[in-house]
Design a protein around this motif. Structure first.
Motif, PDB file in Angstrom:
ATOM      1  N   ALA A  93     -26.363  65.520  23.220  1.00  0.00           N
ATOM      2  CA  ALA A  93     -27.675  65.913  23.760  1.00  0.00           C
ATOM      3  C   ALA A  93     -27.511  67.039  24.772  1.00  0.00           C
ATOM      4  CB  ALA A  93     -28.349  64.715  24.410  1.00  0.00           C
ATOM      5  N   GLY A  94     -28.403  68.011  24.674  1.00  0.00           N
ATOM      6  CA  GLY A  94     -28.372  69.151  25.588  1.00  0.00           C
ATOM      7  C   GLY A  94     -27.524  70.304  25.089  1.00  0.00           C
ATOM      8  N   LYS A  95     -26.835  70.093  23.973  1.00  0.00           N
ATOM      9  CA  LYS A  95     -26.010  71.150  23.398  1.00  0.00           C
ATOM     10  C   LYS A  95     -26.574  71.581  22.050  1.00  0.00           C
ATOM     11  CE  LYS A  95     -21.528  70.000  25.406  1.00  0.00           C
ATOM     12  NZ  LYS A  95     -20.097  69.825  25.091  1.00  0.00           N
ATOM     13  N   VAL A  96     -26.283  72.813  21.664  1.00  0.00           N
ATOM     14  CA  VAL A  96     -26.513  73.243  20.290  1.00  0.00           C
ATOM     15  C   VAL A  96     -25.335  72.684  19.501  1.00  0.00           C
ATOM     16  CG1 VAL A  96     -26.498  75.233  18.734  1.00  0.00           C
ATOM     17  CG2 VAL A  96     -27.837  75.313  20.845  1.00  0.00           C
ATOM     18  N   VAL A  97     -25.625  71.993  18.408  1.00  0.00           N
ATOM     19  CA  VAL A  97     -24.582  71.329  17.625  1.00  0.00           C
ATOM     20  C   VAL A  97     -24.474  72.004  16.258  1.00  0.00           C
ATOM     21  CG1 VAL A  97     -23.802  69.141  16.626  1.00  0.00           C
ATOM     22  CG2 VAL A  97     -25.039  69.156  18.806  1.00  0.00           C
ATOM     23  N   VAL A  98     -23.241  72.322  15.873  1.00  0.00           N
ATOM     24  CA  VAL A  98     -22.974  72.936  14.578  1.00  0.00           C
ATOM     25  C   VAL A  98     -22.101  71.969  13.785  1.00  0.00           C
ATOM     26  CG1 VAL A  98     -22.015  74.925  13.371  1.00  0.00           C
ATOM     27  CG2 VAL A  98     -23.073  75.228  15.624  1.00  0.00           C
ATOM     28  N   VAL A  99     -22.616  71.499  12.647  1.00  0.00           N
ATOM     29  CA  VAL A  99     -21.909  70.512  11.825  1.00  0.00           C
ATOM     30  C   VAL A  99     -21.403  71.183  10.558  1.00  0.00           C
ATOM     31  CG1 VAL A  99     -22.093  68.313  10.590  1.00  0.00           C
ATOM     32  CG2 VAL A  99     -23.373  68.652  12.720  1.00  0.00           C
ATOM     33  N   PHE A 100     -20.114  70.947  10.261  1.00  0.00           N
ATOM     34  CA  PHE A 100     -19.509  71.487   9.041  1.00  0.00           C
ATOM     35  C   PHE A 100     -18.787  70.368   8.299  1.00  0.00           C
ATOM     36  CE2 PHE A 100     -15.900  73.371   6.734  1.00  0.00           C
ATOM     37  CZ  PHE A 100     -16.595  74.215   5.877  1.00  0.00           C
ATOM     38  N   PHE A 101     -19.025  70.277   6.993  1.00  0.00           N
ATOM     39  CA  PHE A 101     -18.368  69.297   6.138  1.00  0.00           C
ATOM     40  C   PHE A 101     -17.246  69.983   5.371  1.00  0.00           C
ATOM     41  CE2 PHE A 101     -22.546  67.659   6.931  1.00  0.00           C
ATOM     42  CZ  PHE A 101     -22.386  66.284   6.999  1.00  0.00           C
ATOM     43  N   GLY A 102     -16.043  69.432   5.462  1.00  0.00           N
ATOM     44  CA  GLY A 102     -14.914  70.033   4.764  1.00  0.00           C
ATOM     45  C   GLY A 102     -13.746  69.067   4.700  1.00  0.00           C
ATOM     46  N   TYR A 103     -12.543  69.605   4.518  1.00  0.00           N
ATOM     47  CA  TYR A 103     -11.344  68.760   4.482  1.00  0.00           C
ATOM     48  C   TYR A 103     -10.141  69.589   4.899  1.00  0.00           C
ATOM     49  CZ  TYR A 103     -10.277  70.736  -0.195  1.00  0.00           C
ATOM     50  OH  TYR A 103      -9.994  71.555  -1.251  1.00  0.00           O
ATOM     51  N   THR A 104      -9.120  68.920   5.391  1.00  0.00           N
ATOM     52  CA  THR A 104      -8.015  69.629   6.039  1.00  0.00           C
ATOM     53  C   THR A 104      -7.146  70.427   5.078  1.00  0.00           C
ATOM     54  OG1 THR A 104      -6.516  67.724   5.920  1.00  0.00           O
ATOM     55  CG2 THR A 104      -7.921  67.902   7.882  1.00  0.00           C
ATOM     56  N   GLN A 105      -7.115  70.065   3.804  1.00  0.00           N
ATOM     57  CA  GLN A 105      -6.286  70.801   2.843  1.00  0.00           C
ATOM     58  C   GLN A 105      -7.059  71.908   2.127  1.00  0.00           C
ATOM     59  OE1 GLN A 105      -3.544  68.461   0.434  1.00  0.00           O
ATOM     60  NE2 GLN A 105      -3.876  66.706   1.782  1.00  0.00           N
ATOM     61  N   ALA A 158     -21.400  75.129   4.113  1.00  0.00           N
ATOM     62  CA  ALA A 158     -22.420  75.690   5.002  1.00  0.00           C
ATOM     63  C   ALA A 158     -22.343  75.003   6.351  1.00  0.00           C
ATOM     64  CB  ALA A 158     -23.808  75.498   4.393  1.00  0.00           C
ATOM     65  N   LEU A 159     -22.921  75.651   7.342  1.00  0.00           N
ATOM     66  CA  LEU A 159     -23.028  75.074   8.673  1.00  0.00           C
ATOM     67  C   LEU A 159     -24.453  74.582   8.871  1.00  0.00           C
ATOM     68  CD1 LEU A 159     -21.276  77.977  10.620  1.00  0.00           C
ATOM     69  CD2 LEU A 159     -20.233  75.820   9.957  1.00  0.00           C
ATOM     70  N   TYR A 160     -24.596  73.414   9.494  1.00  0.00           N
ATOM     71  CA  TYR A 160     -25.907  72.874   9.845  1.00  0.00           C
ATOM     72  C   TYR A 160     -26.018  72.956  11.360  1.00  0.00           C
ATOM     73  CZ  TYR A 160     -25.899  71.007   5.118  1.00  0.00           C
ATOM     74  OH  TYR A 160     -25.862  70.875   3.747  1.00  0.00           O
ATOM     75  N   VAL A 161     -27.055  73.630  11.844  1.00  0.00           N
ATOM     76  CA  VAL A 161     -27.191  73.869  13.283  1.00  0.00           C
ATOM     77  C   VAL A 161     -28.387  73.096  13.829  1.00  0.00           C
ATOM     78  CG1 VAL A 161     -27.454  75.613  15.088  1.00  0.00           C
ATOM     79  CG2 VAL A 161     -26.186  76.170  12.995  1.00  0.00           C
ATOM     80  N   PHE A 162     -28.141  72.404  14.941  1.00  0.00           N
ATOM     81  CA  PHE A 162     -29.158  71.603  15.616  1.00  0.00           C
ATOM     82  C   PHE A 162     -29.386  72.180  17.010  1.00  0.00           C
ATOM     83  CE2 PHE A 162     -27.169  69.142  12.415  1.00  0.00           C
ATOM     84  CZ  PHE A 162     -28.148  68.315  11.899  1.00  0.00           C
ATOM     85  N   ASP A 163     -30.635  72.132  17.466  1.00  0.00           N
ATOM     86  CA  ASP A 163     -30.934  72.665  18.799  1.00  0.00           C
ATOM     87  C   ASP A 163     -30.569  71.651  19.881  1.00  0.00           C
ATOM     88  OD1 ASP A 163     -33.070  70.832  18.937  1.00  0.00           O
ATOM     89  OD2 ASP A 163     -34.596  72.340  18.505  1.00  0.00           O
ATOM     90  N   THR A 165     -11.931  79.242   7.185  1.00  0.00           N
ATOM     91  CA  THR A 165     -12.748  80.423   7.492  1.00  0.00           C
ATOM     92  C   THR A 165     -13.943  80.035   8.358  1.00  0.00           C
ATOM     93  OG1 THR A 165     -12.096  81.482   5.418  1.00  0.00           O
ATOM     94  CG2 THR A 165     -14.089  82.307   6.477  1.00  0.00           C
ATOM     95  N   SER A 166     -14.616  78.942   8.009  1.00  0.00           N
ATOM     96  CA  SER A 166     -15.791  78.507   8.770  1.00  0.00           C
ATOM     97  C   SER A 166     -15.414  77.995  10.159  1.00  0.00           C
ATOM     98  CB  SER A 166     -16.544  77.423   7.993  1.00  0.00           C
ATOM     99  OG  SER A 166     -17.049  77.957   6.785  1.00  0.00           O
ATOM    100  N   MET A 167     -14.315  77.284  10.255  1.00  0.00           N
ATOM    101  CA  MET A 167     -13.867  76.792  11.558  1.00  0.00           C
ATOM    102  C   MET A 167     -13.432  77.953  12.453  1.00  0.00           C
ATOM    103  SD  MET A 167     -14.405  73.542  11.577  1.00  0.00           S
ATOM    104  CE  MET A 167     -13.342  72.780  12.803  1.00  0.00           C
ATOM    105  N   ALA A 168     -12.774  78.946  11.867  1.00  0.00           N
ATOM    106  CA  ALA A 168     -12.381  80.136  12.633  1.00  0.00           C
ATOM    107  C   ALA A 168     -13.624  80.914  13.079  1.00  0.00           C
ATOM    108  CB  ALA A 168     -11.462  81.025  11.800  1.00  0.00           C
ATOM    109  N   LEU A 169     -14.639  80.950  12.221  1.00  0.00           N
ATOM    110  CA  LEU A 169     -15.907  81.592  12.593  1.00  0.00           C
ATOM    111  C   LEU A 169     -16.490  80.930  13.833  1.00  0.00           C
ATOM    112  CD1 LEU A 169     -18.459  83.378  12.051  1.00  0.00           C
ATOM    113  CD2 LEU A 169     -19.267  81.514  10.578  1.00  0.00           C
ATOM    114  N   MET A 170     -16.514  79.602  13.850  1.00  0.00           N
ATOM    115  CA  MET A 170     -17.076  78.903  15.004  1.00  0.00           C
ATOM    116  C   MET A 170     -16.225  79.098  16.250  1.00  0.00           C
ATOM    117  SD  MET A 170     -19.988  77.982  14.406  1.00  0.00           S
ATOM    118  CE  MET A 170     -20.117  77.394  16.099  1.00  0.00           C
TER     119      MET A 170
END
Length: 195
Positions: A56-68, A161-166, A75-80
């Motif tokens: 709460a109080g943060k912008v949250v960015v959720v990404f679904f993926g896997y370590t391998q 994709a990234l899901y962004v929450f306010d 690429t998406s984690m480096a972007l964030m």
């Protein structure tokens, strides 16, 4: 003459007010009003149950993926990591959350180390198979194993994709894979301003 001048001033005021109320123009797809996030109840790398309320109080960015994952995930984690750095002090008000879609191979320890390698403040979540299916269904995230599944030598096709929450925990943006750090930084800056 005075009546004409008064009418003109009222008209100008109305036009300016309308300009202030125009919808925000995000670079990413605006998904305001979508019901994502409520199902995000999974253990983190230490086993502690986490939900959107924890951020709460943060912008949250959720990404679904896997370590391998060979491409979209790092690429998406480096972007964030890049965007968080670009935001400077405001980057502390953005929480990136990595959710594994491969709990069979991704142990809690592994996902924790994976997320932290990009930024120590990133949070990794890992549920069991049933929890993973429930949360991906709630987010409309596709994932499917491909290859030699029996031997554990497989890849996982998944929504990248990234899901962004306010800051109030509301779903706001769907960020397609390949977005630039400049454009995503601009979008998150708007949300950090409470827009």
């Amino acid at each position: 003459m005075r009546a004409s001048l008064a009418a003109l001033l009222v008209g100008v005021t109305l036009v300016l007010s309308a300009c202030d109320n125009k919808p925000l123009q995000f670079n990413s797809t605006d998904i305001t009003g979508q019901d994502y996030g409520k199902a995000l109840n999974l253990p983190d790398a230490s086993g502690k149950p986490r939900s959107m309320a924890d951020f709460a109080g943060k912008v949250v960015v959720v990404f679904f993926g896997y370590t391998q994952c060979p491409d979209a995930c790092p690429t998406s984690m480096a972007l964030m990591a890049d965007v968080t750095q670009r935001l400077g002090e405001d980057g502390k008000r953005v929480q990136t959350v990595f959710v594994t879609v491969d709990p069979e191979r991704d142990t809690s320890e592994l996902v924790g180390k994976y997320a932290a390698a990009f930024n120590p403040a990133f949070v990794a979540l890992r549920g069991d198979e049933a929890q993973t299916r429930a949360v991906t269904k709630a987010f409309n995230v596709f994932f499917e194993k491909r290859g030699d599944i029996a031997s554990g030598r497989y890849t996982v096709d998944h929504t990248a994709a990234l899901y962004v929450f306010d800051t109030k925990g509301r779903a706001r943006l769907f960020v397609r894979y390949g977005e630039t750090p400049e454009r995503l930084t601009a979008d998150l800056s708007l949300l950090l301003q409470g827009r």
